[in-house]
Design an enzyme around this catalytic site. Structure first.
Site, PDB file in Angstrom:
ATOM      1  CG  PHE A   1      -0.289  -0.066   2.541  1.00  0.00           C
ATOM      2  CD1 PHE A   1       0.258   1.047   3.151  1.00  0.00           C
ATOM      3  CD2 PHE A   1      -0.225  -1.274   3.221  1.00  0.00           C
ATOM      4  CE1 PHE A   1       0.871   0.982   4.391  1.00  0.00           C
ATOM      5  CE2 PHE A   1       0.378  -1.362   4.458  1.00  0.00           C
ATOM      6  CZ  PHE A   1       0.931  -0.230   5.042  1.00  0.00           C
ATOM      7  CB  CYS A   2       1.007   4.324   0.588  1.00  0.00           C
ATOM      8  SG  CYS A   2       1.193   6.116   0.432  1.00  0.00           S
ATOM      9  CG  ASP A   3       5.562   0.687  -3.980  1.00  0.00           C
ATOM     10  OD1 ASP A   3       6.450   0.798  -3.110  1.00  0.00           O
ATOM     11  OD2 ASP A   3       5.756   0.176  -5.093  1.00  0.00           O
TER      12      ASP A   3
END
Length: 238
Positions: A133-135
């Site tokens: 997530f939110c890379d």
């Protein structure tokens, strides 16, 4: 000049109130040029971006997730939906805008976190972690797994101020990070978005150091050490 450590908001403050207060601090910093830092936690929830609110079924997703114990809040920095909860410690740097180099602020954000990880015998590095997530390029990574996600929000210079930058990091100290990853994916599934995230792409400090004590005690230990790192050393110039 070291950071000024801001007092945490009362335990009764909601994530929405905390995020709104950080925007006020950002405007204050733009006017007075004084760097600030804020360490905070949120109860179990998802925090999404303004862009995410434009998903076709956003309102329905928020209602469903609230019913499942994962209320949704909105932040002004970029990225994707991220899980929050008792085992996640958030670090915010609020800085005068002294350069247009995005990487400079990410390095300032990562520096105390890398020092902290090294003190636990962990060699952190910046890297992408596909499927997390939110890379982003400025994840902090241990052994190929994400332990910190990062984001920024810039306040452009105005007629009466120099502008400021809010740099945010979430340090995964403890908790069920795979469950959080699953719920971030579920937000997009319910909201009609295409993003999905993979379990096993993130890790926690608890997992990495095989911590056997109280997770709450480790979070408080980490909070105290970060506070000292941030307030005892001068901030590097661009």
């Amino acid at each position: 000049m070291p950071y000024r450590l801001l007092s945490p908001l009362p335990d009764t403050a909601s994530p929405a109130q905390i995020l709104a207060q950080e925007q006020r601090w950002l405007r204050d910093c733009a006017h007075d040029g004084q760097p600030r830092t804020h360490l905070w936690q949120a109860p179990q929830c998802l925090i999404v971006t303004r862009k995410d609110t434009r998903q076709p079924h956003y309102e329905a997703a928020c209602k469903q997730l609230a019913d499942e114990g994962w209320p949704v809040h909105v932040r002004d920095s970029g990225g994707t939906a991220v899980p929050h909860g008792a085992g996640i410690l958030n670090l915010s740097l609020i800085l005068p805008r002294t350069t247009t180099d995005l990487a400079h602020y990410y390095r300032l954000l990562g520096a105390p976190l890398l020092t902290l990880l090294a003190e636990y015998g962990l060699a952190g590095s910046y890297d992408f972690v596909p499927g997390s997530f939110c890379d982003g390029q400025y994840n902090l990574v241990i052994g190929g797994r994400k332990i910190t996600g990062t984001a920024q929000r810039w306040l452009a210079p105005g007629q009466d101020h120099q502008g400021a930058v809010l740099a945010q990091a979430m340090l995964l100290v403890a908790g069920d990070v795979d469950e959080g990853t699953r719920m971030a994916s579920r937000f997009y599934e319910l909201a009609g978005g295409e993003l999905r995230f993979l379990p096993g792409t993130s890790t926690t400090l608890t997992q990495q150091i095989h911590w056997q004590g109280s997770e709450e005690a480790l979070v408080e230990r980490v909070r105290g050490r970060l506070a000292r790192l941030l307030t005892e050393s001068p901030i590097p110039s661009p």
